[in-house]
Design a protein around this motif. Structure first.
Motif, PDB file in Angstrom:
ATOM      1  N   LEU A  94      21.057  16.055  -1.317  1.00 40.69           N
ATOM      2  CA  LEU A  94      22.164  15.894  -0.387  1.00 40.69           C
ATOM      3  C   LEU A  94      21.742  16.295   1.025  1.00 40.69           C
ATOM      4  CD1 LEU A  94      25.128  17.213  -2.566  1.00 40.69           C
ATOM      5  CD2 LEU A  94      24.685  14.839  -1.901  1.00 40.69           C
ATOM      6  N   GLU A  95      20.997  17.375   1.117  1.00 39.42           N
ATOM      7  CA  GLU A  95      20.497  17.807   2.419  1.00 39.42           C
ATOM      8  C   GLU A  95      19.536  16.776   2.992  1.00 39.42           C
ATOM      9  OE1 GLU A  95      18.073  21.558   4.474  1.00 39.42           O
ATOM     10  OE2 GLU A  95      18.506  21.562   2.325  1.00 39.42           O
ATOM     11  N   GLN A  96      18.700  16.209   2.136  1.00 37.93           N
ATOM     12  CA  GLN A  96      17.686  15.243   2.571  1.00 37.93           C
ATOM     13  C   GLN A  96      18.314  13.996   3.189  1.00 37.93           C
ATOM     14  OE1 GLN A  96      14.925  14.197  -0.554  1.00 37.93           O
ATOM     15  NE2 GLN A  96      13.329  13.621   0.882  1.00 37.93           N
ATOM     16  N   VAL A  97      19.455  13.566   2.650  1.00 37.51           N
ATOM     17  CA  VAL A  97      20.097  12.359   3.178  1.00 37.51           C
ATOM     18  C   VAL A  97      21.228  12.675   4.161  1.00 37.51           C
ATOM     19  CG1 VAL A  97      19.499  11.020   1.126  1.00 37.51           C
ATOM     20  CG2 VAL A  97      21.725  12.157   1.229  1.00 37.51           C
ATOM     21  N   ALA A 144       0.833  -1.198   0.000  1.00 33.40           N
ATOM     22  CA  ALA A 144       0.000   0.000   0.000  1.00 33.40           C
ATOM     23  C   ALA A 144       0.875   1.258   0.000  1.00 33.40           C
ATOM     24  CB  ALA A 144      -0.915  -0.004   1.224  1.00 33.40           C
ATOM     25  N   PRO A 145       0.312   2.411  -0.332  1.00 31.68           N
ATOM     26  CA  PRO A 145       1.083   3.661  -0.285  1.00 31.68           C
ATOM     27  C   PRO A 145       1.670   3.898   1.103  1.00 31.68           C
ATOM     28  CG  PRO A 145      -1.010   4.002  -1.400  1.00 31.68           C
ATOM     29  CD  PRO A 145      -1.072   2.630  -0.815  1.00 31.68           C
ATOM     30  N   GLY A 146       2.959   4.236   1.150  1.00 30.99           N
ATOM     31  CA  GLY A 146       3.601   4.525   2.416  1.00 30.99           C
ATOM     32  C   GLY A 146       3.900   3.320   3.283  1.00 30.99           C
ATOM     33  N   GLU A 147       3.663   2.118   2.766  1.00 29.92           N
ATOM     34  CA  GLU A 147       3.878   0.895   3.543  1.00 29.92           C
ATOM     35  C   GLU A 147       5.238   0.282   3.208  1.00 29.92           C
ATOM     36  OE1 GLU A 147       1.564  -3.319   4.477  1.00 29.92           O
ATOM     37  OE2 GLU A 147       1.514  -2.523   2.439  1.00 29.92           O
ATOM     38  N   THR A 148       5.813  -0.425   4.181  1.00 26.66           N
ATOM     39  CA  THR A 148       7.007  -1.221   3.938  1.00 26.66           C
ATOM     40  C   THR A 148       6.667  -2.692   4.100  1.00 26.66           C
ATOM     41  OG1 THR A 148       8.526   0.497   4.717  1.00 26.66           O
ATOM     42  CG2 THR A 148       9.356  -1.755   4.669  1.00 26.66           C
ATOM     43  N   SER A 151      17.345   4.328   9.968  1.00 23.99           N
ATOM     44  CA  SER A 151      16.653   5.513  10.476  1.00 23.99           C
ATOM     45  C   SER A 151      16.411   6.519   9.358  1.00 23.99           C
ATOM     46  CB  SER A 151      17.481   6.149  11.593  1.00 23.99           C
ATOM     47  OG  SER A 151      16.873   7.339  12.061  1.00 23.99           O
ATOM     48  N   LEU A 152      17.393   6.675   8.478  1.00 25.95           N
ATOM     49  CA  LEU A 152      17.249   7.586   7.345  1.00 25.95           C
ATOM     50  C   LEU A 152      16.129   7.122   6.422  1.00 25.95           C
ATOM     51  CD1 LEU A 152      18.212   9.892   5.468  1.00 25.95           C
ATOM     52  CD2 LEU A 152      19.855   8.263   4.499  1.00 25.95           C
ATOM     53  N   LEU A 153      16.088   5.826   6.115  1.00 22.45           N
ATOM     54  CA  LEU A 153      15.038   5.301   5.241  1.00 22.45           C
ATOM     55  C   LEU A 153      13.656   5.540   5.850  1.00 22.45           C
ATOM     56  CD1 LEU A 153      16.672   1.939   4.092  1.00 22.45           C
ATOM     57  CD2 LEU A 153      16.082   3.878   2.620  1.00 22.45           C
ATOM     58  N   HIS A 154      13.551   5.358   7.164  1.00 18.57           N
ATOM     59  CA  HIS A 154      12.266   5.582   7.840  1.00 18.57           C
ATOM     60  C   HIS A 154      11.857   7.053   7.749  1.00 18.57           C
ATOM     61  CE1 HIS A 154       9.029   5.200  10.739  1.00 18.57           C
ATOM     62  NE2 HIS A 154       9.556   6.206  11.422  1.00 18.57           N
ATOM     63  N   ARG A 155      12.812   7.939   8.016  1.00 13.84           N
ATOM     64  CA  ARG A 155      12.495   9.370   7.964  1.00 13.84           C
ATOM     65  C   ARG A 155      12.072   9.800   6.567  1.00 13.84           C
ATOM     66  NH1 ARG A 155      15.427  13.570   6.456  1.00 13.84           N
ATOM     67  NH2 ARG A 155      17.455  12.541   6.629  1.00 13.84           N
ATOM     68  N   ILE A 156      12.778   9.310   5.570  1.00 12.47           N
ATOM     69  CA  ILE A 156      12.444   9.671   4.184  1.00 12.47           C
ATOM     70  C   ILE A 156      11.057   9.173   3.822  1.00 12.47           C
ATOM     71  CG2 ILE A 156      13.012   9.082   1.795  1.00 12.47           C
ATOM     72  CD1 ILE A 156      15.964   9.373   2.613  1.00 12.47           C
ATOM     73  N   GLN A 157      10.715   7.984   4.281  1.00 10.98           N
ATOM     74  CA  GLN A 157       9.379   7.459   3.995  1.00 10.98           C
ATOM     75  C   GLN A 157       8.303   8.329   4.639  1.00 10.98           C
ATOM     76  OE1 GLN A 157       8.144   3.559   5.643  1.00 10.98           O
ATOM     77  NE2 GLN A 157       7.614   3.027   3.543  1.00 10.98           N
ATOM     78  N   GLN A 158       8.570   8.798   5.858  1.00  8.63           N
ATOM     79  CA  GLN A 158       7.618   9.684   6.536  1.00  8.63           C
ATOM     80  C   GLN A 158       7.449  10.994   5.773  1.00  8.63           C
ATOM     81  OE1 GLN A 158       6.491   7.071   8.560  1.00  8.63           O
ATOM     82  NE2 GLN A 158       5.951   8.811   9.837  1.00  8.63           N
ATOM     83  N   GLU A 159       8.531  11.472   5.178  1.00  4.19           N
ATOM     84  CA  GLU A 159       8.493  12.748   4.460  1.00  4.19           C
ATOM     85  C   GLU A 159       7.870  12.627   3.066  1.00  4.19           C
ATOM     86  OE1 GLU A 159      12.629  14.525   6.455  1.00  4.19           O
ATOM     87  OE2 GLU A 159      12.571  13.890   4.366  1.00  4.19           O
ATOM     88  N   THR A 160       8.127  11.517   2.396  1.00  2.00           N
ATOM     89  CA  THR A 160       7.730  11.400   0.984  1.00  2.00           C
ATOM     90  C   THR A 160       6.516  10.519   0.740  1.00  2.00           C
ATOM     91  OG1 THR A 160       9.147   9.471   0.548  1.00  2.00           O
ATOM     92  CG2 THR A 160      10.154  11.675   0.335  1.00  2.00           C
ATOM     93  N   VAL A 219      12.029  -2.329  10.266  1.00  2.00           N
ATOM     94  CA  VAL A 219      11.613  -1.360   9.248  1.00  2.00           C
ATOM     95  C   VAL A 219      10.261  -1.661   8.618  1.00  2.00           C
ATOM     96  CG1 VAL A 219      14.003  -0.806   8.679  1.00  2.00           C
ATOM     97  CG2 VAL A 219      12.836  -2.596   7.393  1.00  2.00           C
ATOM     98  N   SER A 220       9.706  -2.843   8.846  1.00  2.00           N
ATOM     99  CA  SER A 220       8.552  -3.284   8.057  1.00  2.00           C
ATOM    100  C   SER A 220       7.233  -3.161   8.805  1.00  2.00           C
ATOM    101  CB  SER A 220       8.745  -4.744   7.622  1.00  2.00           C
ATOM    102  OG  SER A 220       9.932  -4.898   6.885  1.00  2.00           O
ATOM    103  N   ASP A 221       6.180  -2.885   8.047  1.00  2.00           N
ATOM    104  CA  ASP A 221       4.818  -2.964   8.574  1.00  2.00           C
ATOM    105  C   ASP A 221       4.315  -4.406   8.521  1.00  2.00           C
ATOM    106  OD1 ASP A 221       4.235  -0.020   8.881  1.00  2.00           O
ATOM    107  OD2 ASP A 221       4.731  -0.083   6.751  1.00  2.00           O
ATOM    108  N   ARG A 222       4.626  -5.070   7.420  1.00  2.27           N
ATOM    109  CA  ARG A 222       4.298  -6.488   7.256  1.00  2.27           C
ATOM    110  C   ARG A 222       5.543  -7.228   6.771  1.00  2.27           C
ATOM    111  NH1 ARG A 222       0.874  -7.799   3.202  1.00  2.27           N
ATOM    112  NH2 ARG A 222       1.248  -5.815   2.143  1.00  2.27           N
TER     113      ARG A 222
END
Length: 280
Positions: A137-140, A41-45, A194-203, A220-223
């Motif tokens: 670059l700032e984002q990561v 689903a959208p925004g899901e891992t 942690s970076l991957l999680h933050r980026i997912q929250q932002e995007t 990192v996963s929802d399912r």
């Protein structure tokens, strides 16, 4: 015609139905993915976990058009992408990106970081690519002057941040993360997760997170979908699958997950021996 989603549930970003991948011909034909189905689903891992040779990386390659699909279907945002011609597959790169295991081999050592990040933008016809590079670059979490440097000037964790920035360049809806932290030490691994999680929250991007490590996948996963010998043997919520698995193979993966406590490790080793003796 794509069936509209029922109620208020969001349409899945990805739908994989009875996917089969095979290599070879006739009598030498080997099926390495055997009728796998899942949605994201959208925004899901969705974590896809299994040992080496289970077929998990092959599934990721099939979604990216890099492995031959022998049966079943792959749909992205309601459109069938199973057998797209190469020209249309290139256009799809705006929406589906990948972060590979080895952050060094996936980056061209003769290009500056700025050129590496501008390349997908230029291919997609995006203007003001240099401005977008500074944003990435700032984002990561890398300094602006990183753009003028080369991949060999960075640590493994920094190179993986660059690979993540490249995957984010075109603001994709789905990112396939193929063992993105397995080549990193534990401290750097935690920072990248942690970076991957933050980026997912932002995007709001969806992730397919592929790994052999059930502990990492749980973080990192929802399912989680557990893959064994080319097929999914267990699927469910992250906590349920990782802490209360029902399939013997998932329990073996759970017992193989590293823990810092030596007493726990000893109990797990004994439990693994008991399972092997019982033929589980």
């Amino acid at each position: 015609m794509t069936e509209a989603p029922s109620g208020n549930a969001p349409e899945n970003v990805l739908e994989v139905r009875d996917l089969k991948v095979a290599y070879g011909r006739r009598r030498r034909r080997v099926e390495v993915v055997k009728g796998v189905s899942f949605t994201i689903a959208p925004g899901e891992t969705l974590g896809l976990v299994g040992e080496s040779g289970s077929g998990k990386t092959t599934i990721g390659r099939a979604l990216l058009g890099l492995a031959p699909v022998a049966g079943g279907s792959v749909s992205f945002r309601g459109s069938d992408i199973t057998h797209l011609p190469r020209s249309r597959r290139r256009l799809l790169a705006r929406d589906i990106q990948v972060v590979f295991q080895d952050p060094y081999s996936s980056l061209n050592p003769s290009m500056t970081i700025e050129d590496i990040l501008v390349e997908p933008l230029a291919t997609a016809g995006v203007t003001e690519g240099r401005t977008r590079v500074r944003q990435l670059l700032e984002q990561v979490g890398l300094p602006e002057d990183a753009g003028s440097r080369y991949p060999n000037e960075f640590s493994g964790g920094q190179r993986q941040r660059i690979a993540i920035a490249r995957a984010l360049a075109l603001r994709p809806g789905l990112i396939v993360c193929d063992e993105p932290t397995s080549a990193l030490d534990l401290t750097t691994q935690a920072k990248v997760l942690s970076l991957l999680h933050r980026i997912q929250q932002e995007t709001g991007a969806a992730y397919l997170f592929i790994s052999h490590d059930l502990g990492v996948v749980r973080e990192v996963s929802d399912r989680i979908a557990v893959l064994h010998d080319g097929g999914i043997v267990e699927m469910g919520g992250s906590e349920q699958v990782s802490l209360r698995p029902t399939h013997p193979y998932t329990r073996r993966l759970q017992l193989a997950t590293p823990v810092p406590d030596p007493d726990v490790q000893a109990r797990r080793r004994q439990r693994r021996r008991d399972l092997l003796e019982a033929g589980a």
